[in-house]
Design a protein around this motif. Structure first.
Motif, PDB file in Angstrom:
ATOM      1  N   HIS A   1       0.754  -1.240   0.021  1.00  0.00           N
ATOM      2  CA  HIS A   1      -0.220  -0.024   0.015  1.00  0.00           C
ATOM      3  C   HIS A   1       0.964   1.230  -0.048  1.00  0.00           C
ATOM      4  O   HIS A   1       2.073   1.208   0.223  1.00  0.00           O
ATOM      5  CB  HIS A   1      -1.025   0.073   1.466  1.00  0.00           C
ATOM      6  N   GLU A   2       0.306   2.319  -0.375  1.00  0.00           N
ATOM      7  CA  GLU A   2       1.012   3.671  -0.463  1.00  0.00           C
ATOM      8  C   GLU A   2       1.126   4.098   0.926  1.00  0.00           C
ATOM      9  O   GLU A   2       0.427   4.200   1.761  1.00  0.00           O
ATOM     10  CB  GLU A   2       0.167   4.463  -1.507  1.00  0.00           C
ATOM     11  N   ARG A   3       2.401   4.481   1.280  1.00  0.00           N
ATOM     12  CA  ARG A   3       2.863   5.039   2.408  1.00  0.00           C
ATOM     13  C   ARG A   3       2.441   6.550   2.255  1.00  0.00           C
ATOM     14  O   ARG A   3       3.007   7.090   1.605  1.00  0.00           O
ATOM     15  CB  ARG A   3       4.236   4.866   3.025  1.00  0.00           C
ATOM     16  N   ARG A   4       1.945   7.058   3.573  1.00  0.00           N
ATOM     17  CA  ARG A   4       1.914   8.430   3.478  1.00  0.00           C
ATOM     18  C   ARG A   4       2.401   8.958   4.917  1.00  0.00           C
ATOM     19  O   ARG A   4       2.251   8.424   5.889  1.00  0.00           O
ATOM     20  CB  ARG A   4       0.328   8.964   3.672  1.00  0.00           C
ATOM     21  N   ASN A   5       3.099  10.232   4.666  1.00  0.00           N
ATOM     22  CA  ASN A   5       3.657  10.594   5.869  1.00  0.00           C
ATOM     23  C   ASN A   5       3.193  12.090   6.072  1.00  0.00           C
ATOM     24  O   ASN A   5       2.955  12.937   5.383  1.00  0.00           O
ATOM     25  CB  ASN A   5       5.143  11.184   5.567  1.00  0.00           C
ATOM     26  N   VAL A   6       2.314  12.082   7.327  1.00  0.00           N
ATOM     27  CA  VAL A   6       1.578  13.552   7.517  1.00  0.00           C
ATOM     28  C   VAL A   6       2.664  14.191   8.355  1.00  0.00           C
ATOM     29  O   VAL A   6       3.368  13.915   9.413  1.00  0.00           O
ATOM     30  CB  VAL A   6       0.500  13.226   8.582  1.00  0.00           C
ATOM     31  N   LEU A   7       2.739  15.701   7.913  1.00  0.00           N
ATOM     32  CA  LEU A   7       3.511  16.483   8.797  1.00  0.00           C
ATOM     33  C   LEU A   7       2.406  17.537   9.576  1.00  0.00           C
ATOM     34  O   LEU A   7       1.522  17.995   8.870  1.00  0.00           O
ATOM     35  CB  LEU A   7       4.406  17.431   7.931  1.00  0.00           C
ATOM     36  N   LEU A   8       2.746  17.540  10.900  1.00  0.00           N
ATOM     37  CA  LEU A   8       2.065  18.357  11.800  1.00  0.00           C
ATOM     38  C   LEU A   8       2.434  19.779  11.722  1.00  0.00           C
ATOM     39  O   LEU A   8       3.725  20.078  11.294  1.00  0.00           O
ATOM     40  CB  LEU A   8       1.802  17.929  12.968  1.00  0.00           C
ATOM     41  N   SER A   9       1.519  20.718  11.909  1.00  0.00           N
ATOM     42  CA  SER A   9       2.144  22.120  11.851  1.00  0.00           C
ATOM     43  C   SER A   9       2.996  22.489  13.011  1.00  0.00           C
ATOM     44  O   SER A   9       2.991  22.461  13.982  1.00  0.00           O
ATOM     45  CB  SER A   9       1.010  23.031  11.722  1.00  0.00           C
ATOM     46  N   PRO A  10       4.193  23.209  12.558  1.00  0.00           N
ATOM     47  CA  PRO A  10       5.293  23.964  13.577  1.00  0.00           C
ATOM     48  C   PRO A  10       4.944  25.079  14.032  1.00  0.00           C
ATOM     49  O   PRO A  10       5.225  25.619  15.186  1.00  0.00           O
ATOM     50  CB  PRO A  10       6.554  23.874  12.891  1.00  0.00           C
TER      51      PRO A  10
ATOM     52  N   LEU B   1       0.788  21.892  15.880  1.00  0.00           N
ATOM     53  CA  LEU B   1       0.579  20.440  15.592  1.00  0.00           C
ATOM     54  C   LEU B   1      -0.678  20.012  15.258  1.00  0.00           C
ATOM     55  O   LEU B   1      -0.973  18.984  15.209  1.00  0.00           O
ATOM     56  CB  LEU B   1       0.877  19.814  17.002  1.00  0.00           C
ATOM     57  N   GLY B   2      -1.487  20.942  14.337  1.00  0.00           N
ATOM     58  CA  GLY B   2      -2.294  20.282  13.499  1.00  0.00           C
ATOM     59  C   GLY B   2      -2.007  19.855  12.204  1.00  0.00           C
ATOM     60  O   GLY B   2      -0.790  19.976  11.922  1.00  0.00           O
ATOM     61  N   LYS B   3      -2.822  19.182  11.673  1.00  0.00           N
ATOM     62  CA  LYS B   3      -2.393  18.469  10.240  1.00  0.00           C
ATOM     63  C   LYS B   3      -2.089  19.595   9.171  1.00  0.00           C
ATOM     64  O   LYS B   3      -2.692  20.308   9.045  1.00  0.00           O
ATOM     65  CB  LYS B   3      -3.314  17.565   9.813  1.00  0.00           C
ATOM     66  N   LEU B   4      -0.831  19.474   8.768  1.00  0.00           N
ATOM     67  CA  LEU B   4      -0.342  20.695   7.707  1.00  0.00           C
ATOM     68  C   LEU B   4      -0.240  20.205   6.363  1.00  0.00           C
ATOM     69  O   LEU B   4      -0.927  20.610   5.336  1.00  0.00           O
ATOM     70  CB  LEU B   4       1.018  21.091   8.303  1.00  0.00           C
ATOM     71  N   LEU B   5       0.329  18.993   6.078  1.00  0.00           N
ATOM     72  CA  LEU B   5       0.645  18.557   4.785  1.00  0.00           C
ATOM     73  C   LEU B   5       0.719  17.010   4.892  1.00  0.00           C
ATOM     74  O   LEU B   5       0.951  16.321   5.976  1.00  0.00           O
ATOM     75  CB  LEU B   5       1.567  19.097   4.221  1.00  0.00           C
ATOM     76  N   THR B   6       0.443  16.260   3.755  1.00  0.00           N
ATOM     77  CA  THR B   6       0.771  15.012   3.473  1.00  0.00           C
ATOM     78  C   THR B   6       1.735  14.675   2.323  1.00  0.00           C
ATOM     79  O   THR B   6       1.407  15.332   1.290  1.00  0.00           O
ATOM     80  CB  THR B   6      -0.635  14.149   3.194  1.00  0.00           C
ATOM     81  N   ALA B   7       2.779  13.833   2.517  1.00  0.00           N
ATOM     82  CA  ALA B   7       3.617  13.487   1.461  1.00  0.00           C
ATOM     83  C   ALA B   7       3.656  12.061   1.191  1.00  0.00           C
ATOM     84  O   ALA B   7       3.642  11.183   2.206  1.00  0.00           O
ATOM     85  CB  ALA B   7       5.055  13.758   1.983  1.00  0.00           C
ATOM     86  N   ARG B   8       3.327  11.604  -0.042  1.00  0.00           N
ATOM     87  CA  ARG B   8       2.972  10.381  -0.301  1.00  0.00           C
ATOM     88  C   ARG B   8       4.374   9.678  -0.919  1.00  0.00           C
ATOM     89  O   ARG B   8       4.816  10.297  -1.728  1.00  0.00           O
ATOM     90  CB  ARG B   8       2.056  10.033  -1.505  1.00  0.00           C
ATOM     91  N   GLU B   9       4.725   8.685  -0.561  1.00  0.00           N
ATOM     92  CA  GLU B   9       6.004   8.094  -0.957  1.00  0.00           C
ATOM     93  C   GLU B   9       5.651   7.572  -2.235  1.00  0.00           C
ATOM     94  O   GLU B   9       4.834   7.018  -2.743  1.00  0.00           O
ATOM     95  CB  GLU B   9       6.341   6.862   0.046  1.00  0.00           C
ATOM     96  N   ARG B  10       7.010   7.438  -3.132  1.00  0.00           N
ATOM     97  CA  ARG B  10       6.812   6.783  -4.385  1.00  0.00           C
ATOM     98  C   ARG B  10       6.525   5.289  -4.341  1.00  0.00           C
ATOM     99  O   ARG B  10       7.062   4.644  -3.379  1.00  0.00           O
ATOM    100  CB  ARG B  10       8.195   7.037  -5.271  1.00  0.00           C
TER     101      ARG B  10
END
Length: 165
Positions: free
Chosen positions: A12-21, A156-165
């Motif tokens: 499955h596609e991995r997603r990294n969620v970055l929280l807001s600094p 620390l709210g959800k800021l962005l999502t990076a999807r791995e290749r």
């Protein structure tokens, strides 16, 4: 159907969620009033119009660099994101005024640790744009990076999502 089949096999596609600094309103990087950031040449991401006065670690990770003037910090998160947090535009010209650095290069940090405190009002009163670009500098390693543009995020709210290749 094929995706669900692969998912059932453990692929499955991995997603990294970055929280807001930072707390504030999320805007597209393309709207930042600086061509270097707006072009995405330093990495993909978003920018925040901050409502608070501090930058916190958005994830557990390691501090890779703290700019001598205190206006920016670079982190490598445990999830594999190389994050640059830049407070304001051209704020290096303040030569550290209105910034208090709370972390050092090489520090291991935990999500929520304070990295930099800044005086938003004093920076603005000196004529600087306080918009804070937040970039994923290794964005080429990801198939997509999608920010929560238009949202007002808490620290620390959800800021962005990076999807791995």
């Amino acid at each position: 159907m094929f995706k669900s089949f692969l998912h059932s096999l453990g692929f499955h596609e991995r997603r990294n969620v970055l929280l807001s600094p930072l707390a504030g309103k999320v805007i597209p990087l393309s709207e930042v009033n600086d061509p270097t950031f707006a072009s995405g040449s330093l990495g993909e991401g978003v920018a925040i119009e901050p409502t608070g006065n501090k930058v916190v670690a958005p994830s557990d990770g390691k501090v890779k660099a703290v700019f001598p003037t205190g206006h920016a910090v670079a982190l490598h998160t445990n999830e594999g994101l190389d994050v640059l947090i830049h407070i304001g535009l051209d704020t290096y010209k303040l030569d550290g005024r209105h910034f208090k650095v709370r972390a050092a290069e090489g520090d291991s940090v935990k999500k929520g640790d304070v990295l930099i405190e800044f005086d938003r009002d004093a920076i603005r009163s000196e004529g600087y744009d306080i918009t804070a670009p937040i970039l994923i500098c290794n964005s080429v390693e990801f198939s997509s990076i999608k920010g929560n543009v238009g949202d007002t995020v808490p620290e620390l709210g959800k800021l962005l999502t990076a999807r791995e290749r």
